[in-house]
Design an enzyme around this catalytic site. Structure first.
Site, PDB file in Angstrom:
ATOM      1  CB  CYS A 120      18.973   7.258  30.457  1.00 15.46           C
ATOM      2  SG  CYS A 120      19.662   7.098  32.117  1.00 15.46           S
ATOM      3  CG  HIS A 260      22.035   8.511  27.740  1.00 12.83           C
ATOM      4  ND1 HIS A 260      21.777   9.603  28.551  1.00 12.83           N
ATOM      5  CD2 HIS A 260      22.284   7.459  28.582  1.00 12.83           C
ATOM      6  CE1 HIS A 260      21.856   9.218  29.813  1.00 12.83           C
ATOM      7  NE2 HIS A 260      22.163   7.938  29.860  1.00 12.83           N
ATOM      8  CG  ASN A 290      23.587   9.093  33.097  1.00  7.89           C
ATOM      9  OD1 ASN A 290      22.606   9.711  32.697  1.00  7.89           O
ATOM     10  ND2 ASN A 290      23.650   7.772  33.089  1.00  7.89           N
TER      11      ASN A 290
END
Length: 337
Positions: A120, A260, A290
């Site tokens: 990520c 994030h 996500n």
């Protein structure tokens, strides 16, 4: 740690583009697939829906569409790109790389190409790597494409993880900008001793990892949510403070922090520790879930679209991910939006 004072050129983002699948998977849809509820998901994550890539569509197509939009936004043609860095943890193939597939797709025949996997955290890692080629004068234009198809590695029997992830892609053209603007500082880090907390097997899986998974298909994502939560809040605060300290910029001078987009609770906890007003921290996790390395650049594009960014704005991009990894970048925006 990387400071950019005294180098030959300043590096910044010249253009951006994004692409998300049309297919929307809502919390209500998930109620019919796994033992969960809209209330349970929203309370723990803040997510309302996410985008899911069609099973017959290769992920590189999303990345290519985002790349073409970024090139158009930067006023460049594909032949001008010197290097393509694709950040992904869900490539269509181990070889050819995602970057090579995108190179072929968009016709960037003059570009070198490689993949970067920092999970990520990939977009900020990619931005950091790209900037090194620019500030030294080695390359003039680098294309960073973050494309992720986490729905393809989700265990749809595991309600703790399947509700979290979505698919998407975003691209950034990195090049020279005027002195005093662009990427002022970056920070990247990793702690492999904590890597067992987020795993996606590929060509091998040991018995311990296999036993963690509920599905017959063992090549799916597994995560220790509580350990990742504690890690994420800690490193996002530290990484943000790191780039601010490098550059001598106060957190009060920031126009935006773009974290994030993993989980609203993580974002809120980090905001509280940083002591920054919530309206200066952008989130769109409710719309996309996500999307791994694509989440930060997708969020940055939406900030630009919403006129939250102007020339001279100080922005921090900060993320964490599997590995475990973390990264941050302080940018003084160089474009008139």
């Amino acid at each position: 740690m990387s400071e950019y004072n005294g180098l030959k050129y300043s590096a910044g983002i010249l253009g951006m583009g994004k692409c998300v699948p049309d297919n929307v998977l809502t919390n209500k849809d998930l109620e019919n697939m796994v033992d969960t509820s809209n209330e349970w998901i929203v309370q723990r994550t803040g997510i309302l829906e996410r985008r899911i890539l069609d099973k017959d569509t290769p992920l590189y197509e999303l990345g290519s569409k985002a790349a073409i939009e970024a090139l158009k936004n930067a006023g460049l043609t594909p032949d001008k790109i010197d290097l393509i860095i694709a950040t992904t943890e869900t490539p269509d193939y181990l070889t050819p790389s995602m970057a090579c597939l995108i190179q072929k797709s968009i016709g960037a025949s003059n570009a070198a190409a490689f993949d970067l996997n920092a999970a990520c955290t990939g977009a900020v890692y990619g931005l950091t790597v790209a900037s090194q080629f620019i500030v030294t004068g080695y390359y003039k234009y680098v294309l960073v494409v973050s494309c992720e198809g986490l729905s393809r590695v989700v265990d749809w029997k595991d309600r703790k993880t399947c509700v979290l992830f979505g698919d998407g892609a975003a691209a950034m053209v990195v090049g020279q900008v005027e002195k005093g603007y662009g990427i002022l500082a970056t920070h990247i880090g990793a702690d492999g001793s904590m890597g067992h907390n987020i795993t996606i097997p590929c060509c091998y899986i040991d018995s311990e990892e296999s036993q963690k998974r509920l599905s017959d298909n063992k090549m799916v994502i597994w995560m220790d949510g509580s350990e990742v939560f504690k890690f994420a809040v800690r490193v996002m605060v530290q990484a943000t403070e790191n780039v601010l300290n490098q550059s001598g910029i106060s957190i009060k001078d920031l126009s935006l922090i773009i974290p994030h987009q993993a989980n609203m609770r993580i974002i809120e906890s980090a905001v509280k520790r940083l002591d920054i007003p919530p309206d200066r921290v952008f989130s769109n996790v409710q719309k996309y879930g996500n999307t791994s390395s694509a989440s930060i650049p997708i969020a940055l594009i939406e900030c630009i679209e919403k006129k939250l960014v102007a020339k001279g704005s100080y922005i921090v991009l900060v993320g964490f991910g599997g590995g475990l990894t973390w990264a941050s970048a302080l940018i003084k925006w160089s474009k008139e939006e």
